[in-house]
Design a protein around this motif. Structure first.
Motif, PDB file in Angstrom:
ATOM      1  N   LEU A   1     -21.758 -36.556   9.000  1.00 49.61           N
ATOM      2  CA  LEU A   1     -20.923 -36.573  10.189  1.00 49.61           C
ATOM      3  C   LEU A   1     -20.072 -37.833  10.207  1.00 49.61           C
ATOM      4  O   LEU A   1     -20.559 -38.923   9.925  1.00 49.61           O
ATOM      5  CB  LEU A   1     -21.779 -36.523  11.450  1.00 49.61           C
ATOM      6  CG  LEU A   1     -22.715 -35.330  11.622  1.00 49.61           C
ATOM      7  CD1 LEU A   1     -23.355 -35.366  13.004  1.00 49.61           C
ATOM      8  CD2 LEU A   1     -22.003 -34.016  11.394  1.00 49.61           C
ATOM      9  N   GLY A   2     -18.793 -37.665  10.560  1.00 51.61           N
ATOM     10  CA  GLY A   2     -17.884 -38.784  10.732  1.00 51.61           C
ATOM     11  C   GLY A   2     -17.583 -39.043  12.191  1.00 51.61           C
ATOM     12  O   GLY A   2     -16.822 -39.943  12.535  1.00 51.61           O
ATOM     13  N   ALA A   3     -18.186 -38.251  13.082  1.00 52.96           N
ATOM     14  CA  ALA A   3     -18.058 -38.377  14.537  1.00 52.96           C
ATOM     15  C   ALA A   3     -19.142 -37.492  15.142  1.00 52.96           C
ATOM     16  O   ALA A   3     -19.738 -36.665  14.451  1.00 52.96           O
ATOM     17  CB  ALA A   3     -16.673 -37.923  15.009  1.00 52.96           C
ATOM     18  N   SER A   4     -19.374 -37.660  16.433  1.00 54.14           N
ATOM     19  CA  SER A   4     -20.316 -36.792  17.126  1.00 54.14           C
ATOM     20  C   SER A   4     -19.660 -35.459  17.453  1.00 54.14           C
ATOM     21  O   SER A   4     -18.450 -35.392  17.685  1.00 54.14           O
ATOM     22  CB  SER A   4     -20.800 -37.444  18.429  1.00 54.14           C
ATOM     23  OG  SER A   4     -21.612 -38.570  18.155  1.00 54.14           O
ATOM     24  N   GLU A   5     -20.464 -34.410  17.470  1.00 54.49           N
ATOM     25  CA  GLU A   5     -20.056 -33.067  17.902  1.00 54.49           C
ATOM     26  C   GLU A   5     -18.886 -32.507  17.084  1.00 54.49           C
ATOM     27  O   GLU A   5     -17.858 -32.120  17.616  1.00 54.49           O
ATOM     28  CB  GLU A   5     -19.735 -33.053  19.399  1.00 54.49           C
ATOM     29  CG  GLU A   5     -20.879 -33.554  20.268  1.00 54.49           C
ATOM     30  CD  GLU A   5     -22.170 -32.739  20.165  1.00 54.49           C
ATOM     31  OE1 GLU A   5     -22.144 -31.583  19.707  1.00 54.49           O
ATOM     32  OE2 GLU A   5     -23.225 -33.285  20.534  1.00 54.49           O
ATOM     33  N   VAL A   6     -19.071 -32.435  15.778  1.00 53.50           N
ATOM     34  CA  VAL A   6     -18.040 -31.889  14.887  1.00 53.50           C
ATOM     35  C   VAL A   6     -18.381 -30.482  14.382  1.00 53.50           C
ATOM     36  O   VAL A   6     -17.541 -29.825  13.785  1.00 53.50           O
ATOM     37  CB  VAL A   6     -17.771 -32.824  13.686  1.00 53.50           C
ATOM     38  CG1 VAL A   6     -17.193 -34.156  14.155  1.00 53.50           C
ATOM     39  CG2 VAL A   6     -19.014 -33.034  12.845  1.00 53.50           C
ATOM     40  N   ILE A   7     -19.610 -30.017  14.610  1.00 47.47           N
ATOM     41  CA  ILE A   7     -20.013 -28.659  14.236  1.00 47.47           C
ATOM     42  C   ILE A   7     -19.954 -27.810  15.501  1.00 47.47           C
ATOM     43  O   ILE A   7     -20.643 -28.120  16.480  1.00 47.47           O
ATOM     44  CB  ILE A   7     -21.430 -28.646  13.625  1.00 47.47           C
ATOM     45  CG1 ILE A   7     -21.480 -29.506  12.364  1.00 47.47           C
ATOM     46  CG2 ILE A   7     -21.870 -27.212  13.326  1.00 47.47           C
ATOM     47  CD1 ILE A   7     -22.871 -29.699  11.793  1.00 47.47           C
ATOM     48  N   PRO A   8     -19.136 -26.753  15.514  1.00 48.51           N
ATOM     49  CA  PRO A   8     -18.996 -25.952  16.737  1.00 48.51           C
ATOM     50  C   PRO A   8     -20.315 -25.322  17.174  1.00 48.51           C
ATOM     51  O   PRO A   8     -21.144 -24.923  16.353  1.00 48.51           O
ATOM     52  CB  PRO A   8     -17.991 -24.867  16.335  1.00 48.51           C
ATOM     53  CG  PRO A   8     -17.260 -25.435  15.167  1.00 48.51           C
ATOM     54  CD  PRO A   8     -18.259 -26.280  14.447  1.00 48.51           C
ATOM     55  N   HIS A   9     -20.506 -25.234  18.485  1.00 52.43           N
ATOM     56  CA  HIS A   9     -21.694 -24.593  19.046  1.00 52.43           C
ATOM     57  C   HIS A   9     -21.317 -23.921  20.359  1.00 52.43           C
ATOM     58  O   HIS A   9     -20.256 -24.167  20.908  1.00 52.43           O
ATOM     59  CB  HIS A   9     -22.817 -25.623  19.264  1.00 52.43           C
ATOM     60  CG  HIS A   9     -22.471 -26.697  20.248  1.00 52.43           C
ATOM     61  ND1 HIS A   9     -21.783 -27.823  19.878  1.00 52.43           N
ATOM     62  CD2 HIS A   9     -22.687 -26.801  21.573  1.00 52.43           C
ATOM     63  CE1 HIS A   9     -21.600 -28.595  20.935  1.00 52.43           C
ATOM     64  NE2 HIS A   9     -22.136 -27.984  21.985  1.00 52.43           N
ATOM     65  N   GLY A  10     -22.207 -23.060  20.836  1.00 54.04           N
ATOM     66  CA  GLY A  10     -21.971 -22.351  22.083  1.00 54.04           C
ATOM     67  C   GLY A  10     -21.663 -20.887  21.817  1.00 54.04           C
ATOM     68  O   GLY A  10     -21.769 -20.400  20.686  1.00 54.04           O
ATOM     69  N   ALA A  11     -21.268 -20.189  22.845  1.00 53.60           N
ATOM     70  CA  ALA A  11     -20.996 -18.752  22.752  1.00 53.60           C
ATOM     71  C   ALA A  11     -19.925 -18.475  21.704  1.00 53.60           C
ATOM     72  O   ALA A  11     -18.905 -19.167  21.640  1.00 53.60           O
ATOM     73  CB  ALA A  11     -20.559 -18.214  24.113  1.00 53.60           C
ATOM     74  N   GLY A  12     -20.163 -17.489  20.859  1.00 52.72           N
ATOM     75  CA  GLY A  12     -19.190 -17.089  19.851  1.00 52.72           C
ATOM     76  C   GLY A  12     -19.120 -17.989  18.630  1.00 52.72           C
ATOM     77  O   GLY A  12     -18.240 -17.822  17.789  1.00 52.72           O
ATOM     78  N   LYS A  13     -20.026 -18.941  18.524  1.00 49.08           N
ATOM     79  CA  LYS A  13     -20.042 -19.857  17.373  1.00 49.08           C
ATOM     80  C   LYS A  13     -21.277 -19.578  16.519  1.00 49.08           C
ATOM     81  O   LYS A  13     -22.249 -18.979  16.967  1.00 49.08           O
ATOM     82  CB  LYS A  13     -20.061 -21.322  17.829  1.00 49.08           C
ATOM     83  CG  LYS A  13     -18.942 -21.691  18.778  1.00 49.08           C
ATOM     84  CD  LYS A  13     -17.577 -21.440  18.180  1.00 49.08           C
ATOM     85  CE  LYS A  13     -16.487 -21.823  19.181  1.00 49.08           C
ATOM     86  NZ  LYS A  13     -15.205 -21.206  18.870  1.00 49.08           N
TER      87      LYS A  13
END
Length: 176
Positions: free
Chosen positions: A74-86
């Motif tokens: 990771l080069g930043a926080s929250e870079v992998i999509p998550h949530g509905a439809g991911k």
């Protein structure tokens, strides 16, 4: 300048090349899966706006790749999509997810191989939150470094191997 990379339904693969590093500053979007190929390089995701819909799979053996390891950092926080439809995060044999001092939330986290690894190479503590979108999964890999695991959502997440991380393991929702 960062550009947008659209991942079509057939998916795409990233590879750094032998002993190299590939930092992806571009926005990753689209309907397909993101695969990190097996080689000895490191792929770094750095765009917090990534919103592709498919799974993120580490250690994918596509034609022409003969290594047995893949590393996503990771080069930043929250870079992998998550949530509905991911999609989910899948670590195949030889895969390493390095949180690198950042925190991440994923839907499901799955690994069937004992040599899959979630780690944090930084001194800065990281948090990996698993179970967004009420995802369910099973993780037979290892953990290590200064990281905490948090289970969220209504799903079930099974840890099938001893954990070596130094932070907490928290059941914040669902079943752990």
């Amino acid at each position: 300048a960062a550009r947008t990379i659209t991942i079509n339904a057939g998916g795409t693969a990233l590879t750094a090349g032998w002993n190299n590093s590939l930092t992806v500053l571009s926005l990753l979007t689209g309907s397909g899966n993101l695969n990190v190929n097996c080689d000895s390089g490191v792929v770094v995701l750095s765009n917090t706006g990534n919103d592709y819909a498919g799974d993120t799979t580490l250690a994918t053996l596509w034609a022409g790749f003969y290594s047995t390891a893949a590393r996503l950092k990771l080069g930043a926080s929250e870079v992998i999509p998550h949530g509905a439809g991911k999609g989910n995060l899948i670590l195949n044999a030889g895969a390493t997810l390095d949180l690198n001092g950042f925190s991440e939330t994923v839907n499901g986290l799955a690994a069937a191989a004992a040599n899959a690894l979630v780690t944090n190479s930084s001194w800065n503590a990281s948090v990996l939150t698993v179970g967004a979108n009420d995802a369910t999964g099973s993780f037979a890999g290892r953990t290590g470094g200064a990281l905490s695991l948090v289970k969220t959502g209504a799903g079930t997440w099974t840890l099938d191997a001893p954990c070596g991380h130094t932070g907490a393991t928290v059941a914040g929702g669902g079943t752990l």
